[in-house]
Design an enzyme around this catalytic site. Structure first.
Site, PDB file in Angstrom:
ATOM      1  N   LYS A  48       2.472  -3.355   7.083  1.00 33.34           N
ATOM      2  CA  LYS A  48       2.527  -3.606   5.727  1.00 33.34           C
ATOM      3  C   LYS A  48       4.003  -3.166   5.407  1.00 33.34           C
ATOM      4  O   LYS A  48       4.401  -3.981   4.668  1.00 33.34           O
ATOM      5  CB  LYS A  48       1.487  -2.759   4.876  1.00 33.34           C
ATOM      6  CG  LYS A  48       0.010  -3.153   5.155  1.00 33.34           C
ATOM      7  CD  LYS A  48      -0.427  -4.442   4.633  1.00 33.34           C
ATOM      8  CE  LYS A  48      -0.349  -4.516   3.071  1.00 33.34           C
ATOM      9  NZ  LYS A  48      -0.740  -5.709   2.479  1.00 33.34           N
ATOM     10  N   THR A  70       0.745  -1.235   0.008  1.00 33.17           N
ATOM     11  CA  THR A  70      -0.009  -0.075  -0.012  1.00 33.17           C
ATOM     12  C   THR A  70       1.013   1.177   0.000  1.00 33.17           C
ATOM     13  O   THR A  70       2.142   1.472   0.484  1.00 33.17           O
ATOM     14  CB  THR A  70      -0.851   0.070   1.174  1.00 33.17           C
ATOM     15  OG1 THR A  70      -1.279   1.542   1.518  1.00 33.17           O
ATOM     16  CG2 THR A  70      -0.028  -0.503   2.456  1.00 33.17           C
ATOM     17  N   ASP A  71       0.334   2.471  -0.338  1.00 30.78           N
ATOM     18  CA  ASP A  71       1.146   3.752  -0.396  1.00 30.78           C
ATOM     19  C   ASP A  71       1.164   4.119   0.978  1.00 30.78           C
ATOM     20  O   ASP A  71       2.032   4.997   1.343  1.00 30.78           O
ATOM     21  CB  ASP A  71       0.253   4.921  -1.175  1.00 30.78           C
ATOM     22  CG  ASP A  71      -1.075   5.072  -0.852  1.00 30.78           C
ATOM     23  OD1 ASP A  71      -1.925   4.282  -0.097  1.00 30.78           O
ATOM     24  OD2 ASP A  71      -1.852   5.812  -1.402  1.00 30.78           O
ATOM     25  N   GLU A  72       0.338   3.475   1.931  1.00 35.44           N
ATOM     26  CA  GLU A  72       0.459   4.172   3.232  1.00 35.44           C
ATOM     27  C   GLU A  72       1.716   3.730   3.920  1.00 35.44           C
ATOM     28  O   GLU A  72       2.155   4.303   4.883  1.00 35.44           O
ATOM     29  CB  GLU A  72      -0.789   3.372   4.045  1.00 35.44           C
ATOM     30  CG  GLU A  72      -1.900   3.740   3.665  1.00 35.44           C
ATOM     31  CD  GLU A  72      -3.392   3.432   4.341  1.00 35.44           C
ATOM     32  OE1 GLU A  72      -3.144   3.509   5.650  1.00 35.44           O
ATOM     33  OE2 GLU A  72      -4.285   3.303   3.687  1.00 35.44           O
ATOM     34  N   ARG A 104      -9.769  10.577  13.600  1.00 40.19           N
ATOM     35  CA  ARG A 104      -8.708   9.430  13.668  1.00 40.19           C
ATOM     36  C   ARG A 104      -7.486   9.619  14.354  1.00 40.19           C
ATOM     37  O   ARG A 104      -6.867  10.698  14.060  1.00 40.19           O
ATOM     38  CB  ARG A 104      -8.513   8.747  12.453  1.00 40.19           C
ATOM     39  CG  ARG A 104      -7.613   7.427  12.433  1.00 40.19           C
ATOM     40  CD  ARG A 104      -7.217   7.004  10.865  1.00 40.19           C
ATOM     41  NE  ARG A 104      -8.428   6.329  10.416  1.00 40.19           N
ATOM     42  CZ  ARG A 104      -8.542   6.094   8.973  1.00 40.19           C
ATOM     43  NH1 ARG A 104      -7.684   6.317   8.411  1.00 40.19           N
ATOM     44  NH2 ARG A 104      -9.706   5.222   8.717  1.00 40.19           N
ATOM     45  N   TYR A 148      -1.452  -0.492  11.252  1.00 39.58           N
ATOM     46  CA  TYR A 148      -1.753  -1.172  10.001  1.00 39.58           C
ATOM     47  C   TYR A 148      -0.649  -0.931   8.877  1.00 39.58           C
ATOM     48  O   TYR A 148      -0.106  -1.869   8.500  1.00 39.58           O
ATOM     49  CB  TYR A 148      -2.986  -0.791   9.317  1.00 39.58           C
ATOM     50  CG  TYR A 148      -3.155  -0.853   7.829  1.00 39.58           C
ATOM     51  CD1 TYR A 148      -3.363  -2.297   7.506  1.00 39.58           C
ATOM     52  CD2 TYR A 148      -3.177   0.158   6.875  1.00 39.58           C
ATOM     53  CE1 TYR A 148      -3.365  -2.502   5.832  1.00 39.58           C
ATOM     54  CE2 TYR A 148      -3.204  -0.010   5.502  1.00 39.58           C
ATOM     55  CZ  TYR A 148      -3.609  -1.553   4.994  1.00 39.58           C
ATOM     56  OH  TYR A 148      -3.325  -1.758   3.701  1.00 39.58           O
TER      57      TYR A 148
END
Ligand code: NAD
Ligand code: TYD
Length: 344
Positions: free
Chosen positions: A157, A125-127, A276, A153
């Site tokens: 990853k 993921t780009d996260e 968040r 998260y």
């Protein structure tokens, strides 16, 4: 070829299974999925009896089970979608994210080493790049942007990505990694922004926008992501990372308004709630490398993709209404019940 697709009963994995069976009928797809809350066997109903498809209910952390499957199936390619994927859940309980996303990845790669494969592809993921400031539209994530994670998260990853690179360098495992921006489309679990807002709007429930709703995501239609992964696992260079994104940055609040407009519902349904924790401000991908090397370009424009997606949720109410009737009710109460309303 025999292709193991893990996490194929989830959102992107199921779309990928459909894509592969359609585009490559000569290949066999073996879908491995633990069927967590996010996995749904009914999604795969249309292909369950296809002779080119096999479903196996299995946890990617189950080493014996995974080795047995590799012995039986002798896969050529393994594509790993299986993951705990929701940032909010990772903030509540990180442990399962570390188990599935990191340990599960290492078990799969150990099986690849033991039995031999031509490609292990990690869906990332780009996260993993962290976030970008809102006032620097010139900045984008490139493949060599340093990893700088925010949530449990994205950290799980990123850890998996590092392991994948380590298995390549240390054991010579033929790997590739793709890092994609936010996906939208059919079969997305209604805990994520777009399907959650569609489901709430249709029920005339409040739409919980975190903070002011000014955070930006780079949205890509799920089929474009599937096409990119298919290209990378078949033609991409071993050992390489490829960014995937559609140059389609949108603020959350604008997406929510667009959904309300499409459904003919009032903006008064919008409720701004507690932000968040550690909320990433902006994601934006530079997909130049996959375009130059593999000729990939997104095919679905956001304005068309979002209409198709909303229409899909309207036409397939049974799929998501079944989900939100179950445990989802408790999840929603726990996750949103403690958020304070900060404005409408
Ligand atoms: P999802 O939560 O919809 O699906 C995950 C699937 O994995 C489910 O079917 C679940 O049952 C299965 N699974 C979970 N733990 C498992 C385990 N231990 N063993 C076997 N199966 C297990 O997720 P998604 O949105 O489809 O994401 C798929 C992959 O793509 C993830 O790796 C995610 O990090 C990555 N990704 C997602 C997005 C996005 O916008 N959704 C963007 C970029 C990358
Ligand atoms: P999400 O779909 O969870 O994806 P990610 O966090 O992986 O990008 O969230 C997308 C954006 O929408 C993110 O900025 C958080 C925001 N959001 C809300 O404002 N309200 C919600 O109820 C949810 C689920 C997300």
């Amino acid at each position: 070829m025999n292709i193991i697709v893990t996490g194929g009963a989830g959102f992107i994995g199921s779309n990928f299974v459909f894509y592969e069976l359609k585009q490559h009928p000569e290949d066999r797809i073996i879908c491995v999925d633990k069927l967590t809350y996010a996995g749904n066997l009914s999604t795969l109903e249309p292909v369950l009896h296809n002779p080119a498809f096999r479903f196996v209910k299995l946890d990617i952390c189950d080493r014996d089970g995974i080795y047995k499957l590799f012995e039986e199936e002798k896969p050529d390619i393994v594509v790993n979608f299986a993951a705990e994927s929701h940032v909010d859940r990772s903030i509540e309980n990180p442990t399962i994210f570390l188990e599935t996303n990191i340990i599960g990845t290492s078990v799969l790669m150990d099986a690849c080493r033991k039995y031999g494969i031509t490609r292990y592809h990690q869906v990332s993921t780009d996260e993993v790049y962290g976030d970008l400031p809102l006032d620097r539209p010139d900045l984008l994530f490139h493949e060599d942007t340093p990893i700088h994670t925010s949530s449990p998260y994205s950290t799980s990853k990123a850890s998996a990505d590092l392991l994948v690179q380590a298995y390549h360098r240390t054991y010579g495992l033929p790997v590739s990694i793709s890092r994609c921006s936010n996906n939208y489309g059919p079969y997305q679990f209604p805990e994520k922004l777009i399907p959650l807002m569609i489901a709430n709007a249709l029920a005339d429930k409040k739409l919980p926008v975190y903070g002011e709703g000014l955070n930006v995501r780079d949205w890509l239609y799920v089929e474009d992501h599937c096409k990119a992964i298919d290209l990378i696992m078949r033609k991409g260079t071993v050992g390489e990372i490829y960014n995937i994104g559609g140059h389609n940055e949108m603020r959350n609040i604008d997406i929510v308004k667009l959904i309300l407009d499409y459904l003919g519902k009032p903006y008064s349904l919008i409720e701004h709630v507690t932000d968040r924790k550690g909320h990433d401000r902006r994601y934006a991908i530079d997909p130049t490398k996959i375009h130059n090397e593999l000729g990939w370009l997104p095919e679905t424009m956001f304005k068309d993709g979002i209409k198709k997606t909303i229409q899909w949720y309207l036409d397939n109410k049974e799929w998501w209404e079944n989900i939100i009737r179950g445990d989802y009710q408790n999840y929603y109460k726990e996750m949103y019940g403690k958020k304070e309303v900060i404005g409408s």
